[in-house]
Design a protein around this motif. Structure first.
Motif, PDB file in Angstrom:
ATOM      1  N   VAL A   5      -0.042   3.385  -8.104  1.00  0.00           N
ATOM      2  CA  VAL A   5       0.594   4.699  -8.202  1.00  0.00           C
ATOM      3  C   VAL A   5       2.082   4.611  -8.553  1.00  0.00           C
ATOM      4  N   GLU A   6       2.692   3.439  -8.352  1.00  0.00           N
ATOM      5  CA  GLU A   6       4.112   3.303  -8.675  1.00  0.00           C
ATOM      6  C   GLU A   6       4.448   1.845  -8.946  1.00  0.00           C
ATOM      7  N   SER A  37       0.871  -1.179   0.000  1.00  0.00           N
ATOM      8  CA  SER A  37       0.000   0.000   0.000  1.00  0.00           C
ATOM      9  C   SER A  37       0.906   1.227   0.000  1.00  0.00           C
ATOM     10  N   THR A  38       0.336   2.392  -0.256  1.00  0.00           N
ATOM     11  CA  THR A  38       1.130   3.619  -0.205  1.00  0.00           C
ATOM     12  C   THR A  38       1.570   3.948   1.220  1.00  0.00           C
ATOM     13  N   ASP A  39       1.021   3.237   2.210  1.00  0.00           N
ATOM     14  CA  ASP A  39       1.463   3.373   3.608  1.00  0.00           C
ATOM     15  C   ASP A  39       2.618   2.420   3.913  1.00  0.00           C
ATOM     16  N   ASN A  40       3.151   1.740   2.879  1.00  0.00           N
ATOM     17  CA  ASN A  40       4.241   0.765   2.978  1.00  0.00           C
ATOM     18  C   ASN A  40       3.860  -0.502   3.732  1.00  0.00           C
ATOM     19  N   TYR A  53       3.146  -0.327  -5.851  1.00  0.00           N
ATOM     20  CA  TYR A  53       2.501   0.437  -4.782  1.00  0.00           C
ATOM     21  C   TYR A  53       1.093   0.830  -5.201  1.00  0.00           C
ATOM     22  N   LYS A  73      -2.544   2.757  -4.018  1.00  0.00           N
ATOM     23  CA  LYS A  73      -3.316   3.601  -3.110  1.00  0.00           C
ATOM     24  C   LYS A  73      -4.688   2.954  -2.999  1.00  0.00           C
TER      25      LYS A  73
END
Length: 60
Positions: free
Chosen positions: A45-46, A8-11, A55, A57
């Motif tokens: 997103v990446e 996730s974008t929260d790693n 990654y 979101k």
């Protein structure tokens, strides 16, 4: 092989050893080397090909 780990974008790690990703709008289906599936809602997103990291979101 070219497996990737999805975060996730929260790693937070979502899934390891992912071989296939199918995207249909905000629906994302992940499939690992053993055939296990995970369905998510979100946006990629990446994609880091060097580190084999993807990654997402996630929608809340």
């Amino acid at each position: 092989m070219c497996e990737s780990t999805v975060y996730s974008t929260d790693n937070d790690m979502i899934m390891e050893d992912v071989l296939s990703i199918k995207i249909d709008g905000e629906n994302i289906e992940l499939i690992d080397i053993l055939g296990a599936r995970k369905d998510l809602k979100g946006v990629i997103v990446e994609i880091d090909l060097d580190k084999h990291g993807i990654y997402i979101k996630l929608n809340e």
